[in-house]
Motif scaffolding. Structure first.
Motif, PDB file in Angstrom:
ATOM      1  N   ALA A   1       0.802  -1.226   0.000  1.00  0.00           N
ATOM      2  CA  ALA A   1       0.000   0.000   0.000  1.00  0.00           C
ATOM      3  C   ALA A   1       0.837   1.279   0.000  1.00  0.00           C
ATOM      4  O   ALA A   1       0.280   2.373  -0.052  1.00  0.00           O
ATOM      5  N   GLY A   2       2.166   1.163   0.070  1.00  0.00           N
ATOM      6  CA  GLY A   2       2.971   2.376   0.000  1.00  0.00           C
ATOM      7  C   GLY A   2       4.258   2.375   0.799  1.00  0.00           C
ATOM      8  O   GLY A   2       4.996   3.358   0.798  1.00  0.00           O
ATOM      9  N   ASP A   3       4.581   1.262   1.494  1.00  0.00           N
ATOM     10  CA  ASP A   3       5.828   1.170   2.258  1.00  0.00           C
ATOM     11  C   ASP A   3       6.968   0.543   1.469  1.00  0.00           C
ATOM     12  O   ASP A   3       8.139   0.797   1.743  1.00  0.00           O
TER      13      ASP A   3
ATOM     14  N   ALA B   1       3.393  -8.208  -0.395  1.00  0.00           N
ATOM     15  CA  ALA B   1       4.449  -7.551   0.368  1.00  0.00           C
ATOM     16  C   ALA B   1       3.809  -6.726   1.476  1.00  0.00           C
ATOM     17  O   ALA B   1       2.614  -6.446   1.459  1.00  0.00           O
ATOM     18  N   ALA B   2       4.615  -6.328   2.448  1.00  0.00           N
ATOM     19  CA  ALA B   2       4.151  -5.433   3.513  1.00  0.00           C
ATOM     20  C   ALA B   2       5.368  -4.942   4.291  1.00  0.00           C
ATOM     21  O   ALA B   2       6.336  -5.684   4.486  1.00  0.00           O
ATOM     22  N   GLY B   3       5.316  -3.680   4.716  1.00  0.00           N
ATOM     23  CA  GLY B   3       6.292  -3.155   5.662  1.00  0.00           C
ATOM     24  C   GLY B   3       7.747  -3.373   5.300  1.00  0.00           C
ATOM     25  O   GLY B   3       8.532  -3.865   6.129  1.00  0.00           O
ATOM     26  N   PHE B   4       8.165  -3.029   4.080  1.00  0.00           N
ATOM     27  CA  PHE B   4       9.540  -3.140   3.575  1.00  0.00           C
ATOM     28  C   PHE B   4       9.933  -4.578   3.230  1.00  0.00           C
ATOM     29  O   PHE B   4      11.088  -4.838   2.897  1.00  0.00           O
ATOM     30  N   CYS B   5       8.993  -5.522   3.339  1.00  0.00           N
ATOM     31  CA  CYS B   5       9.312  -6.944   3.199  1.00  0.00           C
ATOM     32  C   CYS B   5       8.669  -7.512   1.933  1.00  0.00           C
ATOM     33  O   CYS B   5       7.440  -7.497   1.804  1.00  0.00           O
ATOM     34  N   VAL B   6       9.483  -8.033   1.018  1.00  0.00           N
ATOM     35  CA  VAL B   6       8.973  -8.569  -0.245  1.00  0.00           C
ATOM     36  C   VAL B   6       8.682 -10.067  -0.111  1.00  0.00           C
ATOM     37  O   VAL B   6       7.552 -10.501  -0.289  1.00  0.00           O
ATOM     38  N   PHE B   7       9.705 -10.864   0.201  1.00  0.00           N
ATOM     39  CA  PHE B   7       9.497 -12.291   0.464  1.00  0.00           C
ATOM     40  C   PHE B   7       9.813 -12.572   1.929  1.00  0.00           C
ATOM     41  O   PHE B   7      10.794 -12.053   2.469  1.00  0.00           O
ATOM     42  N   ASN B   8       9.006 -13.411   2.545  1.00  0.00           N
ATOM     43  CA  ASN B   8       9.153 -13.712   3.971  1.00  0.00           C
ATOM     44  C   ASN B   8      10.129 -14.880   4.121  1.00  0.00           C
ATOM     45  O   ASN B   8       9.746 -16.045   4.071  1.00  0.00           O
ATOM     46  N   ASP B   9      11.415 -14.546   4.284  1.00  0.00           N
ATOM     47  CA  ASP B   9      12.452 -15.587   4.326  1.00  0.00           C
ATOM     48  C   ASP B   9      12.242 -16.575   5.468  1.00  0.00           C
ATOM     49  O   ASP B   9      12.488 -17.773   5.321  1.00  0.00           O
TER      50      ASP B   9
END
Length: 315
Positions: free
Chosen positions: A84-86, A134-142
């Motif tokens: 949404a914009g982060d 994605a959310a909060g600067f995070c693209v893939f959840n390692d």
């Protein structure tokens, strides 16, 4: 076992996971960490591993195909946001995110081989990414990808995930909220004051997983005294879960002076948490322990906090 039982992942491909134009999660974070590693002489005491890229197939046990395809498309164009914009897209963001996940999975292989039972990946712990966004600067959840691959490929089910980032690890929590074998413990700033607004005490898991999740929200300006009051409950919780492997998300944005959070830990908290979990890993998991850098936007704080984690693993 290697003469150097701790491995750190370091290299340009990991540093590429960062956003420009003054974004808090800038590409300079890994260098800030590494300069302090050298200053403390820890680089001579660890094995240094090059970042590794993961293939798409390794992402899919956690992430949806549609979402992976979307990241690829926006990675080629470099336009728009992945949430949404982060989390802005940039050219090559797919490859950069795959280097984060690939390094974590490569670290897992080293751990399971027994040659390097303890691993630290500084640019990792992207705990807000969801299975389909994605959310909060995070693209893939390692961390999520790691957990799914441990189950799928190595039959390791009982995994403890401990998170001391200022932000609640919602991407991990909700992905495994109904999973009784994921022991989840998270100390974070109360969601009434900080993104993502989740992680209340009452959130303890769903269905057969009820009671396998521990959320410990702390007030703004919570300091080391607050931490040490609640830490024994976290340690006891992990111990009761009898894990086969322990993951620490060591976000340094819980240290005093971070520009986007309100907590007041010192870096000693990170060293202490890693030390205690390292001992639990030795007791329950044949030493198998992986720490992920997580958040942290004050460069001095992340350098000191993360190197505290490395010192704890070495000791």
């Amino acid at each position: 076992m290697s003469e150097k039982p701790v491995t750190i992942y370091f290299g340009e491909a990991l540093g590429n996971y960062g956003f420009g134009d003054g974004h808090p999660f800038g590409p300079d974070r890994i260098q800030a960490f590494w300069q302090e590693t050298i200053k403390q002489g820890l680089d001579k005491r660890v094995s240094v591993a090059a970042p590794q890229l993961c293939g798409e197939a390794l992402l899919l046990p956690f992430h949806s195909q549609a979402y992976v395809n979307r990241v690829k498309v926006q990675s080629e164009s470099g336009h728009g946001y992945l949430d949404a914009g982060d989390t802005p897209a940039f050219e090559g963001v797919y490859e950069a995110a795959c280097a984060v996940v690939g390094s974590v999975l490569d670290g897992m292989q080293r751990i399971l081989s027994g040659s390097h039972p303890k691993v630290f990946v500084p640019i990792a712990g992207l705990h807000h990414a969801r299975r389909d966004s994605a959310a909060g600067f995070c693209v893939f959840n390692d961390a999520g990808v790691l957990i799914e691959n441990l189950r799928l490929k190595h039959a390791i089910r009982r995994i403890a995930y401990v998170d001391i980032d200022a932000h609640h690890g919602d991407g991990v929590f909700y992905a495994f909220e109904s999973d009784p074998d994921l022991i989840f413990a998270d100390i974070h700033e109360d969601g009434r004051y900080l993104y993502p607004g989740t992680g209340a005490v009452e959130e303890t898991g769903k269905g057969e997983a009820k009671g396998t999740k521990l959320n410990v929200p702390l007030p703004p300006l919570a300091n080391d005294n607050h931490f040490h009051r609640v830490w024994p409950s976290v340690e006891s919780f992990v111990r009761q879960g009898k894990p086969e492997l322990i993951i620490l998300q060591a976000g340094a944005d819980s240290i005093q002076g971070d520009p986007i959070t309100h907590m007041a830990f010192t870096p000693a908290v990170h060293e202490y948490a890693a030390s205690r979990l390292s001992k639990l890993a030795d007791e329950f998991c044949n030493g198998r322990f992986i720490a992920l850098g997580g958040g942290g936007y004050n460069r001095t704080n992340l350098a000191l906090g993360w190197n505290g984690v490395v010192k704890a693993m070495l000791n």
